[in-house]
Design an enzyme around this catalytic site. Sequence first.
Site, PDB file in Angstrom:
ATOM      1  CB  SER A  19      45.508  42.799  52.574  1.00  0.00           C
ATOM      2  OG  SER A  19      44.429  42.272  51.833  1.00  0.00           O
ATOM      3  CD  GLN A  33      50.526  38.746  46.488  1.00  0.00           C
ATOM      4  OE1 GLN A  33      49.977  38.168  45.562  1.00  0.00           O
ATOM      5  NE2 GLN A  33      50.078  39.893  46.966  1.00  0.00           N
ATOM      6  CB  THR A  84      42.668  44.909  43.290  1.00  0.00           C
ATOM      7  OG1 THR A  84      42.980  44.166  44.469  1.00  0.00           O
ATOM      8  CG2 THR A  84      43.597  44.485  42.174  1.00  0.00           C
ATOM      9  CE  LYS A  90      50.647  41.874  43.007  1.00  0.00           C
ATOM     10  NZ  LYS A  90      49.391  41.142  42.796  1.00  0.00           N
ATOM     11  N   GLY A  95      41.470  36.988  49.916  1.00  0.00           N
ATOM     12  CA  GLY A  95      40.705  36.448  48.809  1.00  0.00           C
ATOM     13  C   GLY A  95      41.414  36.641  47.481  1.00  0.00           C
ATOM     14  CG  ASP A  96      43.363  35.663  43.567  1.00  0.00           C
ATOM     15  OD1 ASP A  96      43.017  35.080  42.524  1.00  0.00           O
ATOM     16  OD2 ASP A  96      44.247  36.528  43.600  1.00  0.00           O
ATOM     17  CE  LYS A 151      47.228  35.200  44.772  1.00  0.00           C
ATOM     18  NZ  LYS A 151      47.027  36.645  44.907  1.00  0.00           N
ATOM     19  CE  LYS A 158      47.434  40.153  53.804  1.00  0.00           C
ATOM     20  NZ  LYS A 158      46.561  39.198  53.087  1.00  0.00           N
TER      21      LYS A 158
END
Length: 456
Positions: free
Chosen positions: A388, A121, A220, A124, A175-176, A136, A100
């Site tokens: 998410s 990630q 976020t 996290k 998204g990012d 990622k 993820k």
Amino acid sequence: MPSTASSLASVATWIEALEQAVQQRNPGEPEFHQAVHEVLETLAPVISLRPELREAKLVERMAEPERQIIFRVPWQDDRGEIHVNRGFRVEFNSALGPYKGGLRFHPSVNLGIVKFLAFEQIFKNALTGLGIGGGKGGSDFDPRGRSDAEVMRFCQSFMTELHRHLGEHTDVPAGDIGVGAREIGYLFGQYRRMTNRWEAGVLTGKGTAWGGSHVRTEATGYGNVLFTAEMLKMRGEHLAGQQVTVSGSGNVAIYTVEKAQELGAHVRTVSDSAGYVVDDKGIDLPLLKQIKEVERGRVSDYAARRGSSARYILGGSVWEVPTDVALPSATQNELTAKDAATLVRNGVKAVSEGANMPTTPDAVRILRDAGVAFGPAKAANAGGVATSALEMRQNAGRDSWPFARVEEELAQVMGRIHDTVYETAERYDRPGDYAAGANIAGFERVADAMLAQGLI
């Protein structure tokens, strides 16, 4: 859980050698090296107390991605000219669940940056407790200045290759930077076209009318502010009435401003790559959203239209502005040692990372030595991926929760993350060290899962 000095010294030597091996194995990837260093430097107490982790080479295995995917992305612009970009997906660790993590479209994207983001990630996502692994991806494509048709063609080409590696039980991107609702829509459409499946859980950040979750856009920024409020609460303070400096002016920054203002803070700044704005009356959020989300303009446009209360500073550092709370929300390594020294000199109480690794290691040390509460990204900005995961849960049940429910779930997740990180730091004799607490708590959750699943 104290360790003997000799045991810690032995482990420290081993960690130093391991870091050197990672650097030699992954040359030319400084961001990845930095991310690995920031985790490893906090793990000595864990490794010295749990020798089975060292014997099983858990750290070595965790520092090596399960899979690295690099591919060509050819596409055609509106003039008929053909372009070739490079696409990436690093599926780093799936011990706790499907990979993820977001997709970033920006000229700076390369394998090292994607690996750093994916490595972060892992921990996290582990901290959320929501059963998701770490990954990622992205491309060196720049969507700025491109028409909707050009962005659509790029996204379709990108997904034509990537789709074979995705699935709601395998890998779930979001998204990012450079990948918002428009890009997610095009990517999802192409995924459906390639697979002939309506698999809503394969991408998150979707529109709420077609499988998305409320609060995902805000998550976020909201989550970082909620984490900051928890840190201040542990010191007997509240966010209300505090002067807050925010960097950036994208999605994370905008909703950081929104939640901070909602909780009574006075937010005076936003920034972009050219300069920053100081608004003595406080950031006018509707104006900022109009300029950034609708017009895709610059913060200089905000200052020009805001009036006499706002001034635009070309270049310079937003961290020069005296503040109680600093929330870096732009990009990696934006807050340097010099900036940290300035913040400390001006009396900052808390710094919490909305962006991924925006504070350099030297800056973190300066803040920690000065007793500033520091919220590391892998804990403080986990609200996005947590929401998410909540979107995935809604997709699995073909359900859609109201805004208030998702926001409440997010607040509970961020509260649990804060408490886990705080208590882990205490347990390992690092009271108040949120960075150590986040690294250790995330590492232990992933390491225990990997041990249980055998040599994988």
